[in-house]
Design a protein around this motif. Structure first.
Motif, mmCIF file in Angstrom:
data_model
loop_
_atom_site.group_PDB
_atom_site.id
_atom_site.type_symbol
_atom_site.label_atom_id
_atom_site.label_comp_id
_atom_site.label_asym_id
_atom_site.label_seq_id
_atom_site.Cartn_x
_atom_site.Cartn_y
_atom_site.Cartn_z
ATOM 1 N N TYR A 1 0.846 -1.189 0.000
ATOM 2 C CA TYR A 1 0.000 0.000 0.000
ATOM 3 C C TYR A 1 0.882 1.240 0.000
ATOM 4 O O TYR A 1 2.023 1.198 0.458
ATOM 5 C CB TYR A 1 -0.890 0.048 1.255
ATOM 6 N N GLY A 2 0.319 2.340 -0.483
ATOM 7 C CA GLY A 2 1.062 3.585 -0.459
ATOM 8 C C GLY A 2 0.135 4.779 -0.553
ATOM 9 O O GLY A 2 -1.078 4.639 -0.741
ATOM 10 N N THR A 3 0.731 5.938 -0.427
ATOM 11 C CA THR A 3 0.022 7.209 -0.558
ATOM 12 C C THR A 3 0.845 8.110 -1.465
ATOM 13 O O THR A 3 2.060 8.180 -1.320
ATOM 14 C CB THR A 3 -0.156 7.884 0.819
ATOM 15 N N ALA A 4 0.170 8.782 -2.388
ATOM 16 C CA ALA A 4 0.839 9.710 -3.288
ATOM 17 C C ALA A 4 0.205 11.088 -3.142
ATOM 18 O O ALA A 4 -1.012 11.197 -2.916
ATOM 19 C CB ALA A 4 0.739 9.241 -4.729
ATOM 20 N N MET A 5 1.030 12.115 -3.244
ATOM 21 C CA MET A 5 0.561 13.496 -3.184
ATOM 22 C C MET A 5 1.168 14.249 -4.356
ATOM 23 O O MET A 5 2.393 14.358 -4.451
ATOM 24 C CB MET A 5 0.957 14.136 -1.859
ATOM 25 N N LEU A 6 0.299 14.743 -5.250
ATOM 26 C CA LEU A 6 0.755 15.422 -6.452
ATOM 27 C C LEU A 6 0.236 16.849 -6.490
ATOM 28 O O LEU A 6 -0.964 17.086 -6.310
ATOM 29 C CB LEU A 6 0.270 14.671 -7.698
ATOM 30 N N CYS A 7 1.128 17.785 -6.750
ATOM 31 C CA CYS A 7 0.755 19.196 -6.895
ATOM 32 C C CYS A 7 0.088 19.365 -8.254
ATOM 33 O O CYS A 7 0.596 18.896 -9.269
ATOM 34 C CB CYS A 7 2.003 20.069 -6.795
ATOM 35 N N GLY B 1 5.118 15.329 -7.562
ATOM 36 C CA GLY B 1 5.011 15.164 -6.121
ATOM 37 C C GLY B 1 5.789 13.963 -5.632
ATOM 38 O O GLY B 1 6.744 13.513 -6.274
ATOM 39 N N GLN B 2 5.343 13.433 -4.488
ATOM 40 C CA GLN B 2 6.030 12.327 -3.840
ATOM 41 C C GLN B 2 5.040 11.219 -3.506
ATOM 42 O O GLN B 2 3.844 11.419 -3.478
ATOM 43 C CB GLN B 2 6.690 12.783 -2.526
ATOM 44 N N TYR B 3 5.620 10.051 -3.211
ATOM 45 C CA TYR B 3 4.819 8.937 -2.719
ATOM 46 C C TYR B 3 5.542 8.284 -1.553
ATOM 47 O O TYR B 3 6.756 8.423 -1.383
ATOM 48 C CB TYR B 3 4.504 7.919 -3.822
#
Length: 185
Positions: free
Chosen positions: A151-157, A166-168
């Protein structure tokens, strides 16, 4: 996302009330000559039916053309790369976004795996529009000896909807950078 739901509900209520008012005005002489509660209920039913159809079409397609809508339209295929802290290798990737006004689904495809969003939202964070999503990554079987399902989370501008960066973060304790531009396909 809560603000988007509230805004959509407010718009829906205004459309329903306005439609009901217009329907009553069109039949004003009938209403004033013989006041019948069933006729008024019928007008309300017509207004609700019209509103449901109109707002379903708006939520699915028309919202993209409303310049007053604050939700950025991201419904596209993006190409770019991701770079993991695990091995510091830059991998080409494709990001597919399917979006309506109130929902968004993301699929990330690389040569080794596919990630699908479990939840996603667009939020205004410190004055910056940001797409945040949680995902389940499923690597191809040939890579599972070094890359397990995770599982993961990504945050994109998304200040510019044609370019996302962005980053994950993953539950394997790895992080990485991502950068995508709208594909010219």
């Amino acid at each position: 996302m809560q603000e988007q739901y509230k805004s959509f509900l407010t718009k829906t209520m205004w459309v329903a009330v306005t439609t009901f008012g217009l329907r009553c005005l069109l039949s004003w002489t009938d209403i004033t000559t013989k006041l019948d509660i069933y006729t008024i209920y019928g007008f309300a039913g017509e207004a609700i039916g019209f509103t449901v159809i109109l707002m379903a079409v708006y939520e699915r397609w028309l919202w993209k053309y409303n310049r007053l809508e604050s939700v950025p339209a991201l419904n596209s295929v993006y190409t770019g790369f991701l770079k993991s802290s695990h091995d510091n290798i830059e991998r080409p990737a494709k990001l597919e976004i399917k979006q309506t006004l109130l929902s968004i689904r993301i699929t990330l495809i690389t040569g080794e795996s596919k990630s699908k969003s479990l939840s996603a939202s667009i939020n205004d964070i410190l004055g910056e529009k940001q797409l945040t999503y949680c995902y389940l990554n499923t690597p191809k079987s040939e890579f599972r000896h070094r890359s397990e399902i995770h599982y993961g989370t990504a945050m994109l501008c998304i200040d510019d909807p044609s370019k996302l960066q962005g980053q994950y973060y993953t539950d394997r304790k790895t992080i990485g950078d991502m950068e995508f531009t709208v594909s010219k396909e």
